[in-house]
Design an enzyme around this catalytic site. Structure first.
Site, short mmCIF file in Angstrom:
data_model
loop_
_atom_site.label_atom_id
_atom_site.label_comp_id
_atom_site.label_asym_id
_atom_site.label_seq_id
_atom_site.Cartn_x
_atom_site.Cartn_y
_atom_site.Cartn_z
N SER A 150 -10.30 0.06 7.28
CA SER A 150 -9.70 0.20 5.94
C SER A 150 -9.06 -1.06 5.37
O SER A 150 -8.63 -1.07 4.23
CB SER A 150 -8.66 1.32 5.94
OG SER A 150 -9.30 2.57 5.97
N LYS A 171 0.84 -1.21 0.00
CA LYS A 171 0.00 0.00 0.00
C LYS A 171 0.88 1.25 0.00
O LYS A 171 1.93 1.29 0.65
CB LYS A 171 -0.90 -0.04 1.24
CG LYS A 171 -1.93 1.09 1.33
CD LYS A 171 -2.82 0.93 2.56
CE LYS A 171 -3.82 2.07 2.67
NZ LYS A 171 -4.74 1.91 3.81
N SER A 175 -9.80 2.47 3.08
CA SER A 175 -8.87 3.16 2.21
C SER A 175 -7.97 2.23 1.40
O SER A 175 -7.35 2.67 0.42
CB SER A 175 -7.99 4.08 3.07
OG SER A 175 -7.18 3.33 3.97
#
Length: 496
Positions: free
Chosen positions: A183, A79, A159
């Site tokens: 998330s 990420k 997210s």
């Protein structure tokens, strides 16, 4: 072996050990899949040369005399919130444009040390603030799933939307995510994969761009529960550079996956039955309950009385911490700096840089956070939210003290929604996506999302299990039993 990128971590690990494939072959298969999946916008920075270099090193290590770690040679995505040395790390924000860290986050370093192969950086909501991946400066990632006969693009959640989309579309074998209010678990549910948020302090936060420091936690996003156990073990461990990192031994989580949950007590919280909850979510929750009962668990109705205050509490504490954390981005030492007019001074530079660099959602949360921390409202909002947070934590402590081993809830209040569907809605509508997940972060507990079925439009739905602190192994075993019973094997039809 065909379609190497579709393997799970466990399958690929076993194939590598048997000499049936190589890390280079696995990596090349994933890189080819990434090249063909531009429409998903999951990978925002690709590192093919670095990946192949690491894959070659992993192959040599696997042929060596010493036993290689479980993750050795396995290609994964990272990420964009994790700092990766020499590789752009922007947290999907314009304000960090061009930022290439001189250091590596502890978690990504541990994965590299274990021999994992980084394929590149994954899309996400800006500074991890969002539930749909629509706040990213790179544009939104797209869910590989589609509704029945509808071609409308859907959100992969947020997210960690890029991580979710990449794993579900077989662009990588697994990916890192971070979870501040859901998330990891919400996107995992939206794309039909497994995602675990470990206990706060289990994984180091050092080198991860901070959103809300008392809530943030890294975790794996994988194709199944066994893979989550394998990857989590490599991500955990004490880190002296993070004062909140727990000094605890890391167990072999995979060895704890027996699937035997006879005698375990599973709590069903009555407060999670919400008004207006879709019947399909309610039905899936009931099915999950029956699956665990059939596997030998005892089902017990429980109460978590302060649940109704969780969302407002979270949306006071998280923005308050974010406004403090994001004060460091000013355009002076790194990242984006606004062009200044003649006569502009340091104040104008800060104002213009932050106005240009931060997106609307980040600006909204910084303003909310600054407001609740201001002199006149600190007690009315922030201190009150901290008190309610301790009550939410005590609710869980009381339930676990009464003998409950894990708690079963829905993971999300709906299946994935369309991109742009909530653009004009009240921001609170978007925040409601976190309604089942924020309590876990506020209480610092481990939580895992497991795909358990499809809705009538053919979209995946997930169930969430919440465990006792530091008992991720036990939680993953319960998740494994649920996964076996649910038998979820659906994959998105390739349209990209």
């Amino acid at each position: 072996m065909s379609d190497l990128n579709t393997l799970t971590l466990a399958q690929a690990r076993d194939a590598l050990r048997k000499g049936e494939t190589t890390s280079v072959a696995l990596t090349e298969a994933c890189l080819a899949a990434i090249e063909g999946a531009g429409a998903l916008n999951a990978f925002v920075h690709k590192t093919p040369e670095l990946a192949l270099e690491r894959a070659k090193a992993a192959d040599e290590r696997l042929q060596g005399r010493e036993e290689a770690p479980k993750m050795c040679g396995l290609p994964i995505g990272i990420k964009d919130l994790f700092c990766t040395k020499g590789v752009p790390s922007q947290a999907a924000s314009r304000i960090l444009e061009g930022f290439k860290p001189e250091y590596e986050s502890t978690v990504s370093q541990q994965l590299a040390d274990a021999g994992a192969v980084m394929l590149g950086k994954l899309n996400m909501d800006e500074f991890a603030m969002g539930s749909s991946n629509e706040t990213s400066c790179y544009g939104n990632a797209v869910n590989p799933w589609r509704r029945g006969n509808d071609d409308a693009a859907l959100t992969p959640g947020g997210s960690s939307g890029g991580s979710a989309a990449a794993v579900a579309a077989d662009l990588c074998l697994a990916a890192t995510g971070t979870d501040t209010g859901g998330s990891i678990r919400q996107p995992a549910a939206f794309v039909g994969i497994t995602g675990i948020k470990p206990t706060y302090g289990r994984c180091s936060r050092w080198g991860i761009v901070a959103f809300a420091s008392s809530l943030d936690q890294a975790g794996p996003m994988t194709k199944d529960v066994r893979d989550a156990a394998i990857m989590l073990e490599a991500m955990c461990g004490h880190d002296p550079k993070d004062s909140t990192s727990a000094e605890l031994a890391v167990p072999d989580f995979e060895a704890m996956l027996t699937g035997d949950i006879r005698g375990k007590v599973i709590g069903i919280p009555r407060e999670y039955r919400m008004d207006g909850m879709p019947e399909e979510i309610e039905a899936l929750w009931q099915q999950g309950t029956e699956m665990l009962r059939a596997a030998g668990a005892e089902i017990r109705d429980i109460s978590l009385p302060h649940t109704k205050y969780a969302l407002p509490t979270y949306y006071v504490i998280a923005p308050a911490e974010a406004s403090s954390n994001l004060a460091r981005y000013d355009g002076v030492r790194y990242g984006h700096r606004a062009k200044l007019a003649q006569g502009d001074g340091i104040t104008e530079m800060y104002e213009k840089t932050r106005a240009e660099g931060f997106g609307h959602e980040v600006q909204r949360r910084v303003m909310v956070g600054t407001y609740v921390l201001s002199a006149g409202f600190y007690d009315a909002y922030y201190n009150r939210a901290r008190k309610v947070r301790s009550l939410i934590k005590k609710d869980f402590e009381d339930v676990f003290a009464a003998g409950v081993d894990a708690i079963l809830t829905p993971a999300t209040p709906s299946a994935a929604f369309g991109l742009g569907e909530m653009t004009d809605a009240d921001p609170v509508q978007m925040y409601l996506n976190d309604v089942f997940t924020v309590t876990v972060n506020l209480a610092g507990l481990p939580g895992v999302s497991v795909p358990a079925g499809l809705d009538k439009q053919g979209l995946p739905l997930g169930l969430q299990l919440i465990g006792r602190p530091w008992e991720e192994g036990d939680l993953l075993n319960t998740a494994y039993a649920l996964e076996q019973a649910a038998g979820f094997v659906a994959k998105p039809s390739k349209w990209w």
